[in-house]
Write an enzyme that holds these catalytic residues in place. Structure first.
Site, PDB file in Angstrom:
ATOM      1  CG  PHE A 261      61.966  36.872 -48.032  1.00  0.00           C
ATOM      2  CD1 PHE A 261      61.715  35.457 -47.586  1.00  0.00           C
ATOM      3  CD2 PHE A 261      62.760  37.731 -47.427  1.00  0.00           C
ATOM      4  CE1 PHE A 261      62.166  35.190 -46.332  1.00  0.00           C
ATOM      5  CE2 PHE A 261      62.999  37.310 -45.964  1.00  0.00           C
ATOM      6  CZ  PHE A 261      62.866  35.868 -45.463  1.00  0.00           C
ATOM      7  CB  THR A 292      65.660  29.263 -48.831  1.00  0.00           C
ATOM      8  OG1 THR A 292      65.582  28.850 -47.615  1.00  0.00           O
ATOM      9  CG2 THR A 292      65.513  27.980 -49.739  1.00  0.00           C
ATOM     10  CG  ASP A 293      65.909  35.242 -46.505  1.00  0.00           C
ATOM     11  OD1 ASP A 293      66.233  34.905 -45.307  1.00  0.00           O
ATOM     12  OD2 ASP A 293      65.910  36.554 -46.799  1.00  0.00           O
ATOM     13  CE1 TYR A 294      64.683  32.221 -39.193  1.00  0.00           C
ATOM     14  CE2 TYR A 294      62.400  31.795 -39.672  1.00  0.00           C
ATOM     15  CZ  TYR A 294      63.354  31.533 -38.941  1.00  0.00           C
ATOM     16  OH  TYR A 294      63.278  31.514 -37.521  1.00  0.00           O
ATOM     17  CB  ALA A 296      62.337  31.811 -48.965  1.00  0.00           C
TER      18      ALA A 296
END
Ligand code: NOJ
Length: 753
Positions: A261, A292-294, A296
């Site tokens: 993030f 990606t992260d959540y 992001a």
């Protein structure tokens, strides 16, 4: 004795051989899979390709009528690459059915989930497991998690989290392996092997799942220990400290990476071409895919590097980010970006190729349901041997921090009354910690259950009063707790942190025991009864007061499903604690970050006391309360007779280091023997100490063993003044130690050209 020596040598061999294991490099040569991928790709529309780059969340258990309406139309059109948080066999079957029966190309969906330290059988949180320094068991814990997860039809975990962390204010220290890049790398490899198996061929096995090295990178460097905060880290620190566990995971064959993030030096990781193209693809030859992260990608807008989500998607795609986790940016905008010429089709094709390759490697095109069968799941989860492994791991992860006058263990032959006091005595909820997968919190064994079963047929009697809760300042229960304590011989206080107080977005500026717990301990101290403090928590706490005032401290962390039994094993002496810290415990928050492998500075002092115009605090020591590598046992060990086979080595030449270790106490036990090195003069300043080898050794009481480690110049390499990865000739100090602050056995050697 012989067996132990062999296992020590084997551990050494294991380290050396890791990089040469079958890995994704060899996979890249699989022409057959490439041919299949190309043939699928050639049939796909741009929209379908972008669908593969899209991951939806199903927001938990979607069995029954509440199949997400958001996902459904996309599934039917074949626009869903992956779904996460679908966790039941029925739900997963239903979703996969939709993709397969109605979509044009019938490309199977890849199901993922955060299986961080167990799916149904919850193991100790990862930081705790790292304190076991037991790579075999860590690998086994991941492989059990993989077997349970795969049985539910989920073929991808978002783990291991391999972020180096030096700041216990940051709630996510619980998910990693602590502060050291060498240990962190060995643990990263072990976890990847546990989840995925030893080679890409293993991924097809019914009990293996795809792993994900996260969060790339320097997420643990969040400024002020506040989650999602910026990191400003030099390239050298990235390369020498934060990259190594990711490189190790990569070399062990990890199939996916997750973006972090945070930004680094102004560039959010999810938009970083440097990270995902220059480093990951070009320098390391990583052939898996990047998720990606959540949300992001969406967050690139508030980061301030994209004016809108469309531009954010373009930045991420150019950076080399293949799959968008839940943000739907690719889904909504990437097609027009391609049509406008802002993102070349080749970028899309490459991303889709990587995703499809993983689906082929997982065998999803042959069996999209991945052996999904509720019966199989029922017969796989929570097996007695899994629970036993979780119990053993929890016992091996606990760290004995203090044990005045051998107060512990309280053996079953004793006749005594124990006052069980504190908010964690009967608490089941928090035993699993935050990332507890699908573990049923009510199934976790509490300390109360553990000790009452353990001492069932003995003369140890228990009294109980909670005294306070985990989080509030409410002191109403104090009087009852004090009355109970007065009737007992020993107070066993179980406290710690609520499971929501460590983990994602669970950062703290005060890392003392929360709520009224310390105030209660202060009152209990006045009763004059000996106090054993058992801690269930997710981060190093500030235990300065406790260290000075209670008689024994056992750090049990969030120990998982079998926690209560494991801690009872230790309290009763059926297991002799062997955990050693992998993250330093500060004396107070003002010392943070405090870590063993720090630099010397231009003004160090020769001991840890204040002297003017030196790098010190006026009001506190520099050294942490409990350093990296520290932990006690119920027995004692002596390490001696350290020998080097030479005092000079050439590049590439091995250096053998031997020492004798003896169990000098009256119990069998395990010691973690640690080898540290210091490069005295470098082209850039070097840490005062770096872990280079370790071995966990079991010794019967009175037993002695010789331990042998081998190093060579590669172990001394770092990024030099010109950012080349190399070792530099010169003098080195070397220690064999039982903790990072143990300098009793010291030698020197030289590296020559
Ligand atoms: C956000 C976390 O940072 C990441 O580690 C996790 O995998 C995703 N959420 C999905 O739950």
């Amino acid at each position: 004795m012989k067996r132990n020596l062999i296992s020590v040598l084997l551990i050494g061999t294991l380290f050396c051989s890791c990089s040469s294991r079958t890995s994704w490099q060899s996979y890249s040569g699989d022409k057959e899979i490439e041919r299949k991928v190309d043939s699928v790709l050639s049939l796909m529309t741009l929209e379908e390709k972008i669908g593969q780059m899209t991951q939806f969340t199903s927001f938990g258990d979607i069995t029954g009528p509440q199949v997400s309406e958001d996902i459904e139309p996309y599934l039917r059109k074949g626009l869903v690459g992956s779904i996460f948080n679908a966790v039941t066999t029925d739900g997963i079957r239903k979703l996969q059915d939709m993709a397969l029966s109605e979509s044009r190309l019938k490309i199977p969906v890849l199901f993922g989930y955060d299986v961080v330290h167990g799916f149904k059988t919850i193991f100790p949180m990862p930081l705790a497991e790292s304190c076991s320094w037991d790579l075999e068991r860590i690998e086994k814990s991941a492989s059990i998690a993989a077997a349970e997860t795969a049985a539910a039809g989920i073929k991808w975990t978002f783990a291991p989290m391999v972020d180096i962390a030096r700041d216990p204010r940051w709630g996510r220290v619980m998910e990693g392996a602590g502060e050291d890049p060498y240990l962190g790398s060995r643990i990263a490899e072990a976890r990847v092997r546990g989840f995925q198996g030893n080679s890409w061929q293993a991924l097809k096995s019914p009990d293996k799942i795809l792993a994900c090295a996260k969060h790339f990178v320097a997420y643990g460097a969040a400024e002020a220990g506040r989650d999602y905060n910026i990191a400003d880290v030099s390239e050298r620190t990235l390369r020498d400290l934060y990259f190594p566990p990711f490189q190790a995971a990569h070399k062990a064959g990890v199939g996916t990476f997750m973006t972090a993030f945070n930004e680094i030096s102004g560039v959010p990781c999810t938009a970083s071409q440097y990270l995902f193209t220059d480093i990951l693809r070009d320098e390391w030859n990583f052939n898996g895919f990047v998720v990606t992260d959540y949300t992001a990608i969406n967050e690139l807008v508030p980061h301030g590097v994209a004016r809108d989500e469309k531009q954010a998607g373009e930045l991420a795609a150019h950076a080399g980010v293949d799959m968008d986790m839940t943000g739907s940016v690719y889904l909504k905008h990437l097609k027009s970006s391609v049509e406008e010429g802002k993102v070349p089709v080749a970028v899309i094709d490459n991303a889709v190729r990587r995703i499809l390759e993983m689906k082929f490697l997982l065998g999803l095109f042959d069996d999209p349901y991945a052996g999904l069968d509720p019966e199989r799941e029922k017969n796989t989860i929570l097996k007695p041997e899994f629970l036993q492994a979780a119990r053993e791991m929890a016992a091996r992860s606990a760290v004995l921090l203090k044990n005045e006058n051998d107060l512990l263990p309280i053996t079953k032959d004793k006749k005594c009354t124990i006052a069980l006091i504190g908010p964690m005595v009967k608490n089941k909820e928090s035993m699993n910690g935050e990332w507890a997968g699908q573990g049923n919190r009510q199934q976790s064994v509490s300390l109360f259950e553990g000790v009452t079963e353990k001492y069932e047929r003995s003369n140890v009697r228990f009294l109980y009063a909670p005294g306070c809760d985990l989080t509030t300042d409410n002191e109403q229960g104090f009087a009852e707790a004090l009355a109970v304590a007065r009737q007992a011989d020993i107070v066993l206080f179980a406290g710690g942190e609520d499971f929501n107080w460590s983990g994602e977005a669970a950062c703290r500026t005060d890392i003392k025991l929360p709520g009224a717990q310390q105030a209660l301990l202060k009152q209990l101290k006045k009763t004059g009864k000996p106090i054993v403090l058992i801690l269930f928590n997710g981060r190093p706490l500030d235990l300065s007061w406790e260290d000075g005032n209670v008689n024994a401290i056992l750090e049990a962390w969030y120990p998982g499903t079998m926690g209560g039994h494991a801690v009872a094993d230790i309290i009763a002496g059926d297991y002799n604690p062997s955990g050693r810290l992998t993250l330093s415990f500060p004396r107070n928050v003002g010392q943070i970050p405090v870590y063993y492998n720090h630099k010397n500075t231009g003004r160090p002092a020769s001991d840890d006391t204040y002297s003017d115009y030196r790098s010190f605090y006026l009001d506190e020591k520099n050294a942490p309360l409990y350093p990296f590598g520290y932990g006690l046992s119920y027995t004692t060990f002596e390490i001696g007779n350290m020998q080097l086979d030479k005092t000079e080595i050439k590049k590439g030449e091995p250096l053998a280091v031997t020492a004798e270790i003896r169990n000098t106490g009256d119990r069998d036990g395990e010691q973690v023997v640690q080898l540290y090195v210091r490069d005295i003069v470098g082209s850039v300043s070097r840490p005062v100490k770096e872990l280079k080898r370790f071995a966990k050794i079991f010794l019967k009481k009175g037993e002695k063993q010789t331990i042998r480690f081998e190093l060579d110049s590669d172990d001394l390499a770092f990024h030099d003044i010109d950012m080349r990865y190399t070792s530099e000739p010169g003098e080195f100090k070397i220690w064999i130690a039982d903790s990072s602050d143990d300098e009793r056995l010291e030698k020197t050697f030289r590296l020559i050209e």
